[in-house]
Each structure stands twice: as structure tokens, then as C-alpha cells.
Design a protein around this motif. Structure first.
Motif, PDB file in Angstrom:
ATOM      1  N   HIS A   1      48.389   1.111 -71.752  1.00  0.00           N
ATOM      2  CA  HIS A   1      47.525   0.276 -71.376  1.00  0.00           C
ATOM      3  C   HIS A   1      48.364  -1.187 -71.478  1.00  0.00           C
ATOM      4  O   HIS A   1      49.193  -1.484 -72.591  1.00  0.00           O
ATOM      5  CB  HIS A   1      46.643  -0.573 -72.729  1.00  0.00           C
ATOM      6  CG  HIS A   1      45.271  -1.457 -72.500  1.00  0.00           C
ATOM      7  ND1 HIS A   1      45.186  -1.493 -70.924  1.00  0.00           N
ATOM      8  CD2 HIS A   1      45.450  -2.785 -73.036  1.00  0.00           C
ATOM      9  CE1 HIS A   1      44.208  -3.215 -71.218  1.00  0.00           C
ATOM     10  NE2 HIS A   1      45.056  -3.677 -72.092  1.00  0.00           N
ATOM     11  N   ARG A   2      48.711  -1.696 -69.921  1.00  0.00           N
ATOM     12  CA  ARG A   2      48.967  -3.118 -70.001  1.00  0.00           C
ATOM     13  C   ARG A   2      51.109  -2.490 -70.181  1.00  0.00           C
ATOM     14  O   ARG A   2      51.249  -3.703 -70.612  1.00  0.00           O
ATOM     15  CB  ARG A   2      49.138  -4.100 -70.349  1.00  0.00           C
ATOM     16  CG  ARG A   2      47.411  -4.487 -69.841  1.00  0.00           C
ATOM     17  CD  ARG A   2      47.052  -5.768 -70.222  1.00  0.00           C
ATOM     18  NE  ARG A   2      45.886  -6.022 -69.402  1.00  0.00           N
ATOM     19  CZ  ARG A   2      45.807  -7.029 -68.278  1.00  0.00           C
ATOM     20  NH1 ARG A   2      46.872  -6.914 -67.923  1.00  0.00           N
ATOM     21  NH2 ARG A   2      45.206  -7.590 -67.206  1.00  0.00           N
TER      22      ARG A   2
ATOM     23  N   GLY B   1      50.273  -6.621 -65.398  1.00  0.00           N
ATOM     24  CA  GLY B   1      49.735  -5.444 -66.222  1.00  0.00           C
ATOM     25  C   GLY B   1      48.429  -4.416 -65.849  1.00  0.00           C
ATOM     26  O   GLY B   1      48.355  -4.121 -66.629  1.00  0.00           O
ATOM     27  N   SER B   2      48.003  -4.481 -64.665  1.00  0.00           N
ATOM     28  CA  SER B   2      46.876  -3.448 -64.275  1.00  0.00           C
ATOM     29  C   SER B   2      47.303  -2.853 -63.841  1.00  0.00           C
ATOM     30  O   SER B   2      48.108  -2.155 -64.070  1.00  0.00           O
ATOM     31  CB  SER B   2      46.796  -4.069 -62.392  1.00  0.00           C
ATOM     32  OG  SER B   2      47.898  -3.988 -61.827  1.00  0.00           O
TER      33      SER B   2
ATOM     34  N   ASP C   1      48.078  -9.961 -61.194  1.00  0.00           N
ATOM     35  CA  ASP C   1      48.545  -9.634 -62.966  1.00  0.00           C
ATOM     36  C   ASP C   1      49.252  -8.022 -62.753  1.00  0.00           C
ATOM     37  O   ASP C   1      48.665  -6.865 -62.420  1.00  0.00           O
ATOM     38  CB  ASP C   1      47.160  -8.835 -63.206  1.00  0.00           C
ATOM     39  CG  ASP C   1      46.930  -8.532 -64.388  1.00  0.00           C
ATOM     40  OD1 ASP C   1      48.052  -8.276 -65.004  1.00  0.00           O
ATOM     41  OD2 ASP C   1      46.029  -7.955 -64.046  1.00  0.00           O
TER      42      ASP C   1
ATOM     43  N   ASP D   1      43.538  -8.456 -71.579  1.00  0.00           N
ATOM     44  CA  ASP D   1      43.781  -8.999 -70.339  1.00  0.00           C
ATOM     45  C   ASP D   1      45.352  -8.892 -70.712  1.00  0.00           C
ATOM     46  O   ASP D   1      46.131  -9.630 -69.899  1.00  0.00           O
ATOM     47  CB  ASP D   1      43.573  -9.941 -69.919  1.00  0.00           C
ATOM     48  CG  ASP D   1      43.209 -11.323 -71.264  1.00  0.00           C
ATOM     49  OD1 ASP D   1      43.406 -10.939 -72.469  1.00  0.00           O
ATOM     50  OD2 ASP D   1      43.058 -12.380 -71.261  1.00  0.00           O
ATOM     51  N   CYS D   2      45.919  -8.488 -71.561  1.00  0.00           N
ATOM     52  CA  CYS D   2      47.189  -9.057 -72.151  1.00  0.00           C
ATOM     53  C   CYS D   2      47.821  -7.985 -73.409  1.00  0.00           C
ATOM     54  O   CYS D   2      46.934  -7.165 -74.200  1.00  0.00           O
ATOM     55  CB  CYS D   2      47.329 -10.215 -72.598  1.00  0.00           C
ATOM     56  SG  CYS D   2      46.421 -10.922 -74.160  1.00  0.00           S
TER      57      CYS D   2
ATOM     58  N   THR E   1      50.715   0.016 -63.357  1.00  0.00           N
ATOM     59  CA  THR E   1      50.879   1.165 -64.186  1.00  0.00           C
ATOM     60  C   THR E   1      50.831   2.484 -63.956  1.00  0.00           C
ATOM     61  O   THR E   1      52.265   3.409 -64.630  1.00  0.00           O
ATOM     62  CB  THR E   1      50.387   1.039 -65.574  1.00  0.00           C
ATOM     63  OG1 THR E   1      48.761   1.206 -65.757  1.00  0.00           O
ATOM     64  CG2 THR E   1      50.629  -0.224 -66.773  1.00  0.00           C
TER      65      THR E   1
ATOM     66  N   ALA F   1      51.138 -10.151 -70.150  1.00  0.00           N
ATOM     67  CA  ALA F   1      50.155  -9.551 -68.776  1.00  0.00           C
ATOM     68  C   ALA F   1      50.896  -8.479 -69.207  1.00  0.00           C
ATOM     69  O   ALA F   1      50.135  -6.682 -68.760  1.00  0.00           O
ATOM     70  CB  ALA F   1      50.415  -9.669 -67.463  1.00  0.00           C
ATOM     71  N   LEU F   2      52.114  -8.223 -68.898  1.00  0.00           N
ATOM     72  CA  LEU F   2      53.073  -6.757 -68.668  1.00  0.00           C
ATOM     73  C   LEU F   2      54.006  -6.052 -70.212  1.00  0.00           C
ATOM     74  O   LEU F   2      54.787  -7.294 -70.574  1.00  0.00           O
ATOM     75  CB  LEU F   2      53.350  -6.180 -67.795  1.00  0.00           C
ATOM     76  CG  LEU F   2      54.034  -5.311 -67.568  1.00  0.00           C
ATOM     77  CD1 LEU F   2      53.758  -3.405 -67.818  1.00  0.00           C
ATOM     78  CD2 LEU F   2      55.214  -4.840 -66.464  1.00  0.00           C
TER      79      LEU F   2
END
Length: 428
Positions: A308-309, A359-360, A357, A166-167, A364, A181-182
């Protein structure tokens, strides 16, 4: 206090920070040069406009100055379209006083008949772009950062990054930990973030070195910029603000490595003589040269500037040959696209959830999709220009000279060239 005692205290402080709960942020940016600093301030402006509070962290090793590789003594040309975007972000009003307008561009092929001009008035514009000195821009941007609520970790270095579901968990050299998150990597071609994840980087070596310097001339530049193609590569001269009453230009000269090394260490008079011979007298007589810098010219790019994120922008995603002055302008389009994706996410997900969210995978991948065409087209065009204008193979010489002449003979043909130079999607 001994050096060992200082080291032990620093280690103790770092360990103490690691025992604290990590800072939780929505977006963490690694790298605070032009792209990273502009993105951070753009995110803050977006947060205020949408009234959606965002926690933003910016990690940067150096404050603007001679030690900062992104805010050093170089100058860059900011295209007309990029200035439009900076205005939209609310930043150009803080930087406008640092700009020197480019009203005309003269393009020529040394030793051959090809030449043409681009003139702002032909497109009903005041200028085609502006030249700014990076160190001065950096000082202005950092004042804005320091006056904001952005978490500014400077000096700060990323020492470790751990991808979690999640991060992204970041650890800095002082022990500070940040959960984001991102994660946005804006840390240049040697990106520590890219290296931490062992992501591929493709490079093309042009076997050229850029020699960069500020040069004084004996007559005003009158807001002309020049791009002169030579057998070693392009030689660009950009107008700068005068210093102590003396007219100045910024020089970027592409040379083979041995010539660049020789000219960088040559006596000033010898350097100016060879520069004059290569460039001619359209900008007047070159009278003085400041400190000379050099760096290798590569075309580098990440095939997929996401993880990822994590997204990569600016020189962390791609570096360009300076032949068309598009490096920062392409990087700015990266961060503007990212801001647009984040805005849409805040407006959609944020309307139904307490916190969007950022960074979902949607964020991306939408960023990746938005940048694909522009990145590929720009890099292909740059490679074509470098290959086509850095040699004396006679069919190419004849073709490029004729092409430049056609631009002069048939003015409507200049519009696509001007669109590229100014970063515009359309010209009226």
C-alpha cells in the motif's frame, strides 16, 4: 552534563517533534545508498524538467564512509546501458571522473579449455562499462543532495511506519514525523520497511561467501576485466584507477565459508600466493592486498515488491550473486522504471488535478508490471550461471567449456552475452 541528562533531553526533543504537525511530502525514500540517492536526485531532475514541484524526503543513517554499508570500500561495475541511464538523469557528468573504463572482458574456466573475450571495439564502443569506488561515488551524490531542496534526514533512522488510507506515516528516531503519498524502500536486503509490514522475502543460499579486496599488480591492467570460474565459484578482477602510481584491481572471490574465513585472516603474502594460484598471471603478479571484507552470497527477492503506497527498489527488492555484476544495474532499472511511471502519472493525472497522487494503486501496480519480466529473467539467469559454473560435475564442465569456446569461434553468438553485460535492450 551527565549521560542521563543528555538522554532525557534527547527524549524531550523527540517528543516535542512528535507534537508538531508531520512534514507532508510526495515521495519519501528510506535508504540513501546508490539506489536511494540516485532516485532522489532523479526525482528532483524530473520535477524541474516537468516544472511540477515535488516534495522529496530522503532518510539515511550514515554519510558515505567506512560505516556506510552501501558506500564502503567496495567497487562496482556500472554497465554501459546503466551509464546511458545515468546520463539521461543528468548524473553521469558528476561521476564520470571517478570511472575506470572496462574495454575488454576475459572469461575463463579454471583448469578447463573454455575461454572467450568481449571487446568494446567489436561493438563500436569506447568501453563496455565503468568501474567506480562506492565511497567516492557516495561523497559526490551526497554533495548533490545537500545542495538541493530535498529534505535530507541524515543521520536518521526509521523507527515506525503506519499505513493510512491516503499516506504512509513515518516516524524517525529523533521524533520527526513525515506523511508521504509514496514510500520508496531502498534500504537493502534487511529492509526495515519490509519488516515493518511483515512482507515475505524468499532467499536461496548458495553456500558461498564473497571475499572482497583491492589488490595491486606489477603491470598496468590496460582496462581489462576478468571473470574466472573456479570449483568454489567465480573470481572477478576489475580495473581500478591507479593509486600513488600503482596499478590496482578490485577483487571479488566467491568461496565456501570456511575457505573465505581462512583467507580473510591469512597473512598477506599467503593470501596473494593463493590468489595467484587460483587466478593465474593474466593480470600480472599480485603484489599487495588492502583490507579484506566478506559477505554471504544469497539470492533474495520479494515476490511482490510493492505494498500500500509503497514500492521496493534495489537490494530491498532483490539481491543478486555478483557472478555477472548485475546487482546495481538491475536496481538502477528499478528506479528508472519507477521514474517513468511517476512521469506518466504527473503528465496525466497532474493535467486534470491540482496534485497527482503518486502513491495510488495505479502507480504501484504499474511499477510492479514494468519490472516483472526483467527481474524474473535476470534472477533466473544468475541462478543458472551460479549453478552451472560453481561445480566440477563433468557434463556441466564439458558443456560450459564448449559454450565459452563457441563464443570465441562464432563471434555473432557474443551479442546476447554483451547485451546482458552492458544492460542493453538491443545492439546494432
Amino acid at each position: 552534563m551527565t549521560a542521563d541528562t543528555k538522554t532525557n533531553n534527547m527524549t524531550t526533543d523527540a517528543l516535542a517533534r512528535q507534537t508538531q504537525a508531520p512534514n507532508l511530502v510526495d515521495v519519501a525514500i528510506v535508504g540513501g545508498a546508490m539506489a536511494g540517492a540516485t532516485l532522489a536526485l532523479g526525482l528532483r531532475a524530473l520535477s524541474e524538467k516537468l516544472k511540477r514541484p515535488l516534495k522529496i524526503a530522503l532518510i539515511e543513517a550514515h554519510k558515505p564512509g567506512s560505516e556506510h554499508p552501501g558506500f564502503d570500500a567496495r567497487s562496482i561495475a556500472i554497465a554501459h546501458g546503466s551509464i546511458f541511464e545515468l546520463k539521461r538523469l543528468g548524473l553521469w557528468s558528476k561521476l564520470a571522473h571517478l570511472g575506470t573504463p572496462i574495454e575488454n572482458i576475459h572469461i575463463s574456466d579454471r583448469g578447463h579449455f573454455g575461454m572467450t573475450e568481449l571487446n568494446a571495439e567489436d561493438f563500436h564502443l569506447q568501453n563496455l562499462g565503468q568501474v567506480v569506488e562506492l565511497e567516492r561515488v557516495g561523497q559526490v551524490l551526497f554533495k548533490q543532495l545537500e545542495a538541493s531542496d530535498i529534505q535530507l534526514h541524515c543521520p536518521g533512522r526509521l523507527t515506525h511506519v503506519e499505513a493510512q488510507a491516503d499516506c504512509q506515516l513515518l516516524t524517525l528516531n529523533d521524533g520527526t514525523q513525515i506523511k508521504t503519498a509514496l514510500l520508496v524502500a531502498a534500504d537493502g536486503v534487511n529492509s526495515r520497511v519490509r519488516q515493518a509490514f511483515n512482507l515475505p522475502l524468499e532467499q536461496m543460499d548458495f553456500a558461498q561467501v564473497a571475499l572482497v579486496a583491492n589488490v595491486e599488480t606489477d603491470k598496468p591492467h590496460d582496462n581489462w576485466a576478468f571473470e574466472r570460474f573456479t570449483n568454489t565459484g567465480p573470481l572477478a578482477v576489475l580495473p581500478m584507477a591507479p593509486l600513488k602510481g600503482n596499478s590496482r584491481v578490485s577483487l571479488v572471490w566467491a568461496l565456501n565459508p570456511s575457505e573465505a574465513k581462512r583467507l580473510q585472516s591469512a597473512a598477506k603474502d599467503d593470501f596473494l600466493s593463493e590468489l595467484q594460484k587460483a587466478f593465474g598471471f593474466r593480470a600480472g603478479r599480485f603484489t599487495h592486498v588492502g583490507e579484506r571484507f566478506s559477505y554471504p552470497l544469497l539470492l533474495s527477492h520479494m515476490p511482490r515488491p510493492i505494498y500500500h503506497r509503497t514500492v521496493f527498489i534495489g537490494n530491498a527488492a532483490q539481491t543478486l550473486h555478483p557472478i555477472a555484476g548485475q546487482g546495481f544495474n538491475l536496481g538502477l532499472r528499478d528506479l528508472v522504471s519507477l521514474l517513468d511511471v511517476i512521469k506518466q502519472t504527473l503528465l496525466t493525472e497532474g493535467s486534470s488535478k491540482e496534485v497527482a497522487d503518486l502513491g495510488s494503486a495505479n502507480v504501484t501496480h504499474n511499477y510492479l508490471k514494468s519490472r516483472e519480466k526483467d527481474r524474473n529473467t535476470t534472477m533466473t539467469n544468475i541462478e543458472f550461471l551460479v549453478r552451472g559454473f560453481s561445480n566440477d560435475y563433468w557434463p556441466l564442465v564439458a558443456g560450459r567449456s564448449l559454450g565459452l569456446r563457441l563464443l570465441s569461434w562464432v563471434p555473432p553468438l557474443k551479442a546476447p552475452v554483451a547485451r546482458t553485460a552492458m544492460g542493453w535492450k538491443s545492439l546494432s
